[in-house]
Scaffold this motif. Sequence first.
Motif, PDB file in Angstrom:
ATOM      1  N   GLU A 193      -1.916   6.287  -9.801  1.00  0.00           N
ATOM      2  CA  GLU A 193      -2.074   5.788 -11.169  1.00  0.00           C
ATOM      3  C   GLU A 193      -1.708   4.302 -11.242  1.00  0.00           C
ATOM      4  OE1 GLU A 193      -3.337   7.629 -13.640  1.00  0.00           O
ATOM      5  OE2 GLU A 193      -3.561   9.209 -12.134  1.00  0.00           O
ATOM      6  N   PRO A 194      -2.510   3.500 -11.951  1.00  0.00           N
ATOM      7  CA  PRO A 194      -2.225   2.058 -12.068  1.00  0.00           C
ATOM      8  C   PRO A 194      -1.118   1.789 -13.083  1.00  0.00           C
ATOM      9  CG  PRO A 194      -4.203   2.605 -13.284  1.00  0.00           C
ATOM     10  CD  PRO A 194      -3.748   3.866 -12.605  1.00  0.00           C
ATOM     11  N   VAL A 195       0.124   2.034 -12.683  1.00  0.00           N
ATOM     12  CA  VAL A 195       1.227   1.888 -13.635  1.00  0.00           C
ATOM     13  C   VAL A 195       2.218   0.800 -13.266  1.00  0.00           C
ATOM     14  CG1 VAL A 195       1.102   4.253 -14.442  1.00  0.00           C
ATOM     15  CG2 VAL A 195       2.533   3.720 -12.480  1.00  0.00           C
ATOM     16  N   THR A 202      -6.969   1.553  -4.034  1.00  0.00           N
ATOM     17  CA  THR A 202      -8.331   2.084  -4.043  1.00  0.00           C
ATOM     18  C   THR A 202      -8.453   3.169  -2.974  1.00  0.00           C
ATOM     19  OG1 THR A 202      -9.130   0.507  -2.405  1.00  0.00           O
ATOM     20  CG2 THR A 202      -9.268  -0.173  -4.743  1.00  0.00           C
ATOM     21  N   GLU A 203      -9.557   3.865  -2.983  1.00  0.00           N
ATOM     22  CA  GLU A 203      -9.775   4.896  -1.963  1.00  0.00           C
ATOM     23  C   GLU A 203      -9.790   4.267  -0.569  1.00  0.00           C
ATOM     24  OE1 GLU A 203      -9.934   8.376  -0.111  1.00  0.00           O
ATOM     25  OE2 GLU A 203      -9.530   8.076  -2.235  1.00  0.00           O
ATOM     26  N   GLU A 204     -10.430   3.118  -0.434  1.00  0.00           N
ATOM     27  CA  GLU A 204     -10.438   2.430   0.862  1.00  0.00           C
ATOM     28  C   GLU A 204      -9.021   2.030   1.273  1.00  0.00           C
ATOM     29  OE1 GLU A 204     -12.319  -1.490   3.107  1.00  0.00           O
ATOM     30  OE2 GLU A 204     -13.187  -0.848   1.204  1.00  0.00           O
ATOM     31  N   GLY A 241     -10.774  -5.220  -1.378  1.00  0.00           N
ATOM     32  CA  GLY A 241     -11.068  -3.932  -1.989  1.00  0.00           C
ATOM     33  C   GLY A 241     -10.053  -2.844  -1.675  1.00  0.00           C
ATOM     34  N   LEU A 242      -8.837  -3.220  -1.282  1.00  0.00           N
ATOM     35  CA  LEU A 242      -7.818  -2.225  -0.934  1.00  0.00           C
ATOM     36  C   LEU A 242      -6.935  -1.861  -2.127  1.00  0.00           C
ATOM     37  CD1 LEU A 242      -6.835  -3.553   2.603  1.00  0.00           C
ATOM     38  CD2 LEU A 242      -8.540  -1.823   1.998  1.00  0.00           C
ATOM     39  N   LEU A 294       0.818  -1.214   0.000  1.00  0.00           N
ATOM     40  CA  LEU A 294       0.000   0.000   0.000  1.00  0.00           C
ATOM     41  C   LEU A 294       0.852   1.264   0.000  1.00  0.00           C
ATOM     42  CD1 LEU A 294      -2.873  -1.024   2.455  1.00  0.00           C
ATOM     43  CD2 LEU A 294      -2.884  -1.060  -0.061  1.00  0.00           C
ATOM     44  N   LEU A 295       1.990   1.222   0.697  1.00  0.00           N
ATOM     45  CA  LEU A 295       2.885   2.386   0.722  1.00  0.00           C
ATOM     46  C   LEU A 295       3.493   2.674  -0.646  1.00  0.00           C
ATOM     47  CD1 LEU A 295       4.869   1.954   4.058  1.00  0.00           C
ATOM     48  CD2 LEU A 295       3.213   3.756   3.515  1.00  0.00           C
TER      49      LEU A 295
END
Length: 136
Positions: free
Chosen positions: A45-47, A94-96, A75-76, A39-40
């Motif tokens: 952007e999904p790159v 994701t936002e969550e 959903g993370l 997550l860090l």
Amino acid sequence: MTRRPDLAAMIGPLGRELIALEQPTLRAHGLTMWAYAVLLHLGPEPVRTQAALAEAIGADKTRIIGVLDDLAARGLISRQADPGDRRVRLLAITEEGRQRRDAAQAEIQRAEEEVLGRLTPPERETFLAVLRKLSS
């Protein structure tokens, strides 16, 4: 030459102390150390491919798949096929996932204040600057 302890001998105990400090916070947020590392390292952007992400966080690319599966199921993160190469998975937080990461990081950094509090303000500034330089 003045003898000093090896770097690993000095950094090792500090690293173990910091990991022990983080564990309760990560558990409270439903994260493992590897999940938190993922997550860090994910930006907006999904790159990043799974292999590139594994390399960036120092994880074995086959081991990280289970972590990514778990994060996606909760959903993370999202994993989508790259339109240019369907064998490649693009990853995005994701936002969550962002909210959970940010909350955990804020708690961890508050706890780190106890460790950093052992230093004077100038020592702290120098320590953080040197640590950033050595870890980059």
